[in-house]
Design an enzyme around this catalytic site. Structure first.
Site, short mmCIF file in Angstrom:
data_model
loop_
_atom_site.label_atom_id
_atom_site.label_comp_id
_atom_site.label_asym_id
_atom_site.label_seq_id
_atom_site.Cartn_x
_atom_site.Cartn_y
_atom_site.Cartn_z
N LYS A 35 0.79 -2.96 8.65
CA LYS A 35 0.16 -2.21 7.58
C LYS A 35 0.54 -3.06 6.16
CE LYS A 35 3.89 1.04 6.59
NZ LYS A 35 4.73 1.51 7.60
N TYR A 254 12.41 -14.24 -23.52
CA TYR A 254 11.98 -12.95 -24.17
C TYR A 254 13.47 -12.26 -24.38
CZ TYR A 254 7.18 -13.41 -23.16
OH TYR A 254 5.76 -13.85 -23.16
C1 LIG Z 1 5.62 1.55 8.32
C2 LIG Z 1 6.04 2.48 9.70
C3 LIG Z 1 7.09 1.80 10.55
C4 LIG Z 1 7.59 0.44 10.35
O1 LIG Z 1 8.99 0.86 9.82
P1 LIG Z 1 10.16 -0.27 9.37
O2 LIG Z 1 11.03 0.38 8.61
O3 LIG Z 1 9.37 -1.37 8.77
O4 LIG Z 1 10.59 -0.75 10.84
C5 LIG Z 1 6.98 2.81 11.56
N1 LIG Z 1 6.41 3.78 11.90
C6 LIG Z 1 5.65 4.19 10.69
C7 LIG Z 1 4.73 5.55 10.92
C8 LIG Z 1 5.26 3.38 9.47
O5 LIG Z 1 4.60 4.01 8.64
#
Ligand SMILES: *Cc1c(COP(=O)(O)O)cnc(C)c1O
Length: 361
Positions: A35, A254
């Protein structure tokens, strides 16, 4: 020459990390979570490198379509399910599997005549209290799904809240809670994220869902990624665009956050918070410049940051710089910024070109 800031993406490292996940979870199917544009690495590049995964986890039906259209024929799971009934046609066309976590989504299925069969997973809340049905509702939900022609229940999942901390007792409670849910025969189970996969063998079940470990970052607090056999995938690299001698007492950037304690050379790197580098890192955060780790000085600007070159006197304009990657681990920068590597990788601006490879030494 264009602005030298680039995010090199090492597809070979992605493949090695997938291999590492398989080694740690023998016999499990692996759903690579990609994702947020493959955690900032580029959706299709990551999907291509990880074709050997048994499935992909994403949250946008557009991404499911892009992955399918690229020729991938494995499972594609929409982790948040559909957002409206109008997505069901496209979900069926793409052959994606959809998570149901809310009553509203069940009603969408009950009300919309399906033109093609659809496969679903039920998501249960076993203690994270974000999304998911209560485990006690399982029997009633399964009964409702059985009445829906064309809807097939393929799996059940839940998500761990604190698996990154091996001493946290809530993970064992979540594992036990998930195990107590009765499911129809043939229905797969999935609970483990990267941290579960690595540190909680009882969470592995039928499908593991690693994300962060595939990108080479540590899923466990306090344990370095390299110790776990994970290779860094993204290298955020740039160059020095200025090298200037400053006098003792002169302030840099800055708010005069750094004042030179002596006459010294300061380098300026083409990379700033507008590119996704965190603005809140303190002076002293490591930056790799021309073979040496040197301290960042002053405040990070939108498009530039400054470094103390006393430890790299040879570095001139055009010298290679790595903000994170193989020499400075992204987890170090995340710790310095008080955040997690996930956020840093996702925040690398879309204007930073993603380039295949490691970018050299
Ligand atoms: C993002 C996600 C993962 C992966 O988690 P990590 O900590 O990056 O391994 C697994 N399951 C779901 C439902 C997620 O949203």
């Amino acid at each position: 020459m264009s602005r030298p800031l680039q995010a090199f993406i090492d597809s070979a490292a992605l493949r090695r990390n997938l291999h590492r996940a398989r080694e740690l979870a023998p016999g499990c199917r692996v759903m690579a979570v990609i994702k947020s544009d493959g955690y900032g690495h580029g959706l299709l590049r990551v999907a291509e490198a990880l074709r050997a995964a048994d499935g992909f986890g994403i949250v946008r039906v557009e991404d499911a379509a892009a992955i399918r259209d690229s020729g991938y024929d494995g499972q594609i799971l929409l982790l948040e399910g559909m957002y409206g009934a109008d997505e069901l046609g496209e979900i069926a066309r793409v052959g994606a599997v959809v998570v149901l976590h809310h009553e509203e989504q069940l009603r969408m299925l009950e009300r919309s005549p399906l033109h093609a069969p659809i496969r679903v997973w039920l998501k249960f809340d076993t203690g994270m209290h974000r999304i998911g049905f209560r485990p006690a509702e399982a029997a009633r939900l399964i009964d409702r799904l059985t009445r829906l022609p064309g809807v097939h229940l393929d799996g059940a999942m839940s998500h761990l809240a604190s698996a990154d901390d091996p001493s946290d007792p809530s993970t064992a409670e979540q594992i036990a809670c998930f195990a107590s849910i009765e499911l129809p025969p043939g229905c797969s189970r999935s609970l483990a994220n990267s941290a579960g996969l690595v540190a909680w063998p009882d969470s592995r079940l039928d499908w593991v869902r690693p994300g962060i470990m595939l990108y080479g970052s540590s899923p466990l607090t306090g344990v370095a990624a390299t110790v776990q056999g994970l290779a860094p995938v993204m290298r955020l690299r740039s160059q020095l665009i200025a090298v200037r001698p400053l006098k003792s007492g002169e302030a840099v950037g800055y708010g005069e956050a750094f004042r030179c304690p002596e006459d010294m050379m300061i380098g300026v790197v083409a990379c700033g918070y507008g590119d996704g580098y965190p603005r809140h890192v303190p002076c002293g955060t490591p930056v790799w410049v021309d073979g040496r780790r040197v301290p960042l000085v002053g405040k990070v600007s939108m498009g530039m940051l400054s470094v103390d070159l006393r430890a790299a006197p040879q570095a001139g304009v055009g010298a290679p710089v790595e903000l994170w990657g193989g020499h400075v681990h992204v987890d170090e920068i995340a710790a310095a910024a008080g955040t997690v590597s996930y956020e840093l990788m996702c925040r690398v601006s879309a204007s930073v070109p993603r380039v295949e490879g490691t970018g050299g030494d």
